[in-house]
Design a protein around this motif. Structure first.
Motif, PDB file in Angstrom:
ATOM      1  N   ILE A  40       6.588   1.394 -11.820  1.00  0.00           N
ATOM      2  CA  ILE A  40       5.402   0.577 -11.532  1.00  0.00           C
ATOM      3  C   ILE A  40       4.662   0.258 -12.824  1.00  0.00           C
ATOM      4  CG2 ILE A  40       3.084   0.668 -10.519  1.00  0.00           C
ATOM      5  CD1 ILE A  40       4.422   2.197  -8.149  1.00  0.00           C
ATOM      6  N   ASP A  41       4.565   1.236 -13.712  1.00  0.00           N
ATOM      7  CA  ASP A  41       3.875   1.026 -14.982  1.00  0.00           C
ATOM      8  C   ASP A  41       4.559  -0.033 -15.839  1.00  0.00           C
ATOM      9  OD1 ASP A  41       1.862   2.811 -14.444  1.00  0.00           O
ATOM     10  OD2 ASP A  41       2.786   4.451 -15.557  1.00  0.00           O
ATOM     11  N   LYS A  42       5.844  -0.280 -15.611  1.00  0.00           N
ATOM     12  CA  LYS A  42       6.592  -1.259 -16.404  1.00  0.00           C
ATOM     13  C   LYS A  42       6.497  -2.678 -15.858  1.00  0.00           C
ATOM     14  CE  LYS A  42       8.619   1.800 -19.148  1.00  0.00           C
ATOM     15  NZ  LYS A  42       8.305   1.905 -20.533  1.00  0.00           N
ATOM     16  N   LEU A  43       5.982  -2.829 -14.649  1.00  0.00           N
ATOM     17  CA  LEU A  43       5.920  -4.152 -14.033  1.00  0.00           C
ATOM     18  C   LEU A  43       4.904  -5.055 -14.719  1.00  0.00           C
ATOM     19  CD1 LEU A  43       5.919  -3.305 -10.223  1.00  0.00           C
ATOM     20  CD2 LEU A  43       7.757  -4.366 -11.508  1.00  0.00           C
ATOM     21  N   GLU A  44       5.215  -6.340 -14.744  1.00  0.00           N
ATOM     22  CA  GLU A  44       4.256  -7.320 -15.209  1.00  0.00           C
ATOM     23  C   GLU A  44       3.161  -7.453 -14.157  1.00  0.00           C
ATOM     24  OE1 GLU A  44       6.316 -10.957 -15.928  1.00  0.00           O
ATOM     25  OE2 GLU A  44       7.568 -10.096 -17.486  1.00  0.00           O
ATOM     26  N   GLU A  45       1.978  -7.799 -14.576  1.00  0.00           N
ATOM     27  CA  GLU A  45       0.818  -7.869 -13.676  1.00  0.00           C
ATOM     28  C   GLU A  45       1.064  -8.792 -12.481  1.00  0.00           C
ATOM     29  OE1 GLU A  45      -2.757  -6.832 -12.109  1.00  0.00           O
ATOM     30  OE2 GLU A  45      -1.798  -5.922 -13.843  1.00  0.00           O
ATOM     31  N   LYS A  46       1.662  -9.954 -12.714  1.00  0.00           N
ATOM     32  CA  LYS A  46       1.889 -10.901 -11.621  1.00  0.00           C
ATOM     33  C   LYS A  46       2.813 -10.296 -10.574  1.00  0.00           C
ATOM     34  CE  LYS A  46       3.516 -15.456 -10.434  1.00  0.00           C
ATOM     35  NZ  LYS A  46       4.311 -16.602 -10.788  1.00  0.00           N
ATOM     36  N   ARG A  47       3.897  -9.696 -11.014  1.00  0.00           N
ATOM     37  CA  ARG A  47       4.861  -9.088 -10.081  1.00  0.00           C
ATOM     38  C   ARG A  47       4.216  -7.924  -9.338  1.00  0.00           C
ATOM     39  NH1 ARG A  47       8.542 -10.238  -6.700  1.00  0.00           N
ATOM     40  NH2 ARG A  47      10.295  -8.834  -6.651  1.00  0.00           N
ATOM     41  N   TRP A  48       3.429  -7.126 -10.030  1.00  0.00           N
ATOM     42  CA  TRP A  48       2.722  -5.995  -9.441  1.00  0.00           C
ATOM     43  C   TRP A  48       1.820  -6.487  -8.308  1.00  0.00           C
ATOM     44  CZ3 TRP A  48       2.156  -1.372  -7.951  1.00  0.00           C
ATOM     45  CH2 TRP A  48       0.951  -0.687  -7.914  1.00  0.00           C
ATOM     46  N   GLN A  49       1.060  -7.556  -8.563  1.00  0.00           N
ATOM     47  CA  GLN A  49       0.172  -8.096  -7.540  1.00  0.00           C
ATOM     48  C   GLN A  49       0.948  -8.615  -6.327  1.00  0.00           C
ATOM     49  OE1 GLN A  49      -3.132  -8.012  -7.112  1.00  0.00           O
ATOM     50  NE2 GLN A  49      -3.188  -6.726  -8.925  1.00  0.00           N
ATOM     51  N   GLU A  50       2.109  -9.223  -6.560  1.00  0.00           N
ATOM     52  CA  GLU A  50       2.938  -9.697  -5.449  1.00  0.00           C
ATOM     53  C   GLU A  50       3.369  -8.528  -4.574  1.00  0.00           C
ATOM     54  OE1 GLU A  50       6.192 -11.758  -7.268  1.00  0.00           O
ATOM     55  OE2 GLU A  50       4.929 -13.398  -7.973  1.00  0.00           O
ATOM     56  N   TRP A  51       3.803  -7.444  -5.205  1.00  0.00           N
ATOM     57  CA  TRP A  51       4.250  -6.268  -4.446  1.00  0.00           C
ATOM     58  C   TRP A  51       3.090  -5.602  -3.730  1.00  0.00           C
ATOM     59  CZ3 TRP A  51       8.431  -3.306  -7.710  1.00  0.00           C
ATOM     60  CH2 TRP A  51       9.576  -4.091  -7.775  1.00  0.00           C
ATOM     61  N   ILE A  52       1.927  -5.555  -4.383  1.00  0.00           N
ATOM     62  CA  ILE A  52       0.742  -4.986  -3.730  1.00  0.00           C
ATOM     63  C   ILE A  52       0.449  -5.754  -2.442  1.00  0.00           C
ATOM     64  CG2 ILE A  52      -1.791  -4.829  -3.881  1.00  0.00           C
ATOM     65  CD1 ILE A  52      -1.426  -4.129  -6.846  1.00  0.00           C
ATOM     66  N   ASN A  53       0.437  -7.058  -2.523  1.00  0.00           N
ATOM     67  CA  ASN A  53       0.153  -7.888  -1.354  1.00  0.00           C
ATOM     68  C   ASN A  53       1.197  -7.686  -0.256  1.00  0.00           C
ATOM     69  OD1 ASN A  53      -2.071  -8.911  -2.704  1.00  0.00           O
ATOM     70  ND2 ASN A  53      -0.992 -10.740  -3.419  1.00  0.00           N
ATOM     71  N   GLN A  54       2.464  -7.623  -0.640  1.00  0.00           N
ATOM     72  CA  GLN A  54       3.542  -7.439   0.333  1.00  0.00           C
ATOM     73  C   GLN A  54       3.420  -6.093   1.047  1.00  0.00           C
ATOM     74  OE1 GLN A  54       7.460  -7.731  -1.372  1.00  0.00           O
ATOM     75  NE2 GLN A  54       8.450  -7.001   0.477  1.00  0.00           N
ATOM     76  N   VAL A  55       3.218  -5.039   0.292  1.00  0.00           N
ATOM     77  CA  VAL A  55       3.126  -3.707   0.880  1.00  0.00           C
ATOM     78  C   VAL A  55       1.864  -3.577   1.725  1.00  0.00           C
ATOM     79  CG1 VAL A  55       2.880  -1.249   0.345  1.00  0.00           C
ATOM     80  CG2 VAL A  55       4.579  -2.618  -0.856  1.00  0.00           C
ATOM     81  N   HIS A  56       0.758  -4.132   1.271  1.00  0.00           N
ATOM     82  CA  HIS A  56      -0.466  -4.083   2.060  1.00  0.00           C
ATOM     83  C   HIS A  56      -0.264  -4.791   3.399  1.00  0.00           C
ATOM     84  CE1 HIS A  56      -4.627  -3.822   3.148  1.00  0.00           C
ATOM     85  NE2 HIS A  56      -4.669  -5.142   3.309  1.00  0.00           N
ATOM     86  N   GLN A  57       0.407  -5.932   3.373  1.00  0.00           N
ATOM     87  CA  GLN A  57       0.668  -6.657   4.617  1.00  0.00           C
ATOM     88  C   GLN A  57       1.544  -5.832   5.551  1.00  0.00           C
ATOM     89  OE1 GLN A  57      -0.933  -9.393   5.446  1.00  0.00           O
ATOM     90  NE2 GLN A  57       0.012  -9.356   7.432  1.00  0.00           N
ATOM     91  N   MET A  58       2.521  -5.117   5.006  1.00  0.00           N
ATOM     92  CA  MET A  58       3.362  -4.232   5.822  1.00  0.00           C
ATOM     93  C   MET A  58       2.510  -3.159   6.497  1.00  0.00           C
ATOM     94  SD  MET A  58       6.603  -3.793   3.257  1.00  0.00           S
ATOM     95  CE  MET A  58       7.623  -2.791   4.335  1.00  0.00           C
ATOM     96  N   GLN A  59       1.546  -2.625   5.764  1.00  0.00           N
ATOM     97  CA  GLN A  59       0.652  -1.612   6.309  1.00  0.00           C
ATOM     98  C   GLN A  59      -0.210  -2.192   7.426  1.00  0.00           C
ATOM     99  OE1 GLN A  59       0.353   1.652   5.797  1.00  0.00           O
ATOM    100  NE2 GLN A  59      -1.507   1.927   6.973  1.00  0.00           N
ATOM    101  N   VAL A  60      -0.733  -3.391   7.202  1.00  0.00           N
ATOM    102  CA  VAL A  60      -1.617  -4.033   8.183  1.00  0.00           C
ATOM    103  C   VAL A  60      -0.892  -4.280   9.502  1.00  0.00           C
ATOM    104  CG1 VAL A  60      -2.870  -6.185   8.688  1.00  0.00           C
ATOM    105  CG2 VAL A  60      -3.161  -5.066   6.485  1.00  0.00           C
ATOM    106  N   ILE A  61       0.368  -4.710   9.437  1.00  0.00           N
ATOM    107  CA  ILE A  61       1.098  -5.028  10.680  1.00  0.00           C
ATOM    108  C   ILE A  61       1.819  -3.806  11.258  1.00  0.00           C
ATOM    109  CG2 ILE A  61       1.316  -7.467  10.134  1.00  0.00           C
ATOM    110  CD1 ILE A  61       4.198  -6.974   9.330  1.00  0.00           C
ATOM    111  N   GLY A  62       1.688  -2.670  10.580  1.00  0.00           N
ATOM    112  CA  GLY A  62       2.225  -1.430  11.125  1.00  0.00           C
ATOM    113  C   GLY A  62       3.688  -1.149  10.814  1.00  0.00           C
ATOM    114  N   GLU A  63       4.263  -1.849   9.832  1.00  0.00           N
ATOM    115  CA  GLU A  63       5.647  -1.590   9.451  1.00  0.00           C
ATOM    116  C   GLU A  63       5.816  -0.266   8.740  1.00  0.00           C
ATOM    117  OE1 GLU A  63       8.199  -4.505   7.551  1.00  0.00           O
ATOM    118  OE2 GLU A  63       7.007  -6.088   8.455  1.00  0.00           O
ATOM    119  N   ILE A  64       4.789   0.121   7.991  1.00  0.00           N
ATOM    120  CA  ILE A  64       4.873   1.405   7.281  1.00  0.00           C
ATOM    121  C   ILE A  64       3.669   2.261   7.645  1.00  0.00           C
ATOM    122  CG2 ILE A  64       6.247   0.577   5.364  1.00  0.00           C
ATOM    123  CD1 ILE A  64       3.666   0.458   3.697  1.00  0.00           C
TER     124      ILE A  64
END
Length: 64
Positions: A40-64
């Motif tokens: 995670i520390d090696k990720l570029e900021e843009k990619r990190w933000q994309e993954w944050i949004n994706q994982v947060h959405q998974m949490q919101v809809i109950g996938e994880i």
């Protein structure tokens, strides 16, 4: 850290992914989690933000 440990314990998806990676690499669960943190520390900021949004959405809809 307690919340991360709890998430592993209650989310079958997260637990399965971590266990598969640990078995595939012959590392402990703690080592796999630490490798993930280092990656995670090696990720570029843009990619990190994309993954944050994706994982947060998974949490919101109950996938994880």
């Amino acid at each position: 850290m307690t919340r991360a440990s709890t998430a592993m314990g209650v989310s079958p998806i997260i637990k399965e992914l971590v266990q598969k990676k640990a078995l595939a690499t012959r590392l402990t669960l703690k080592e796999i989690i630490y490798v993930g943190i280092l990656a995670i520390d090696k990720l570029e900021e843009k990619r990190w933000q994309e993954w944050i949004n994706q994982v947060h959405q998974m949490q919101v809809i109950g996938e994880i």
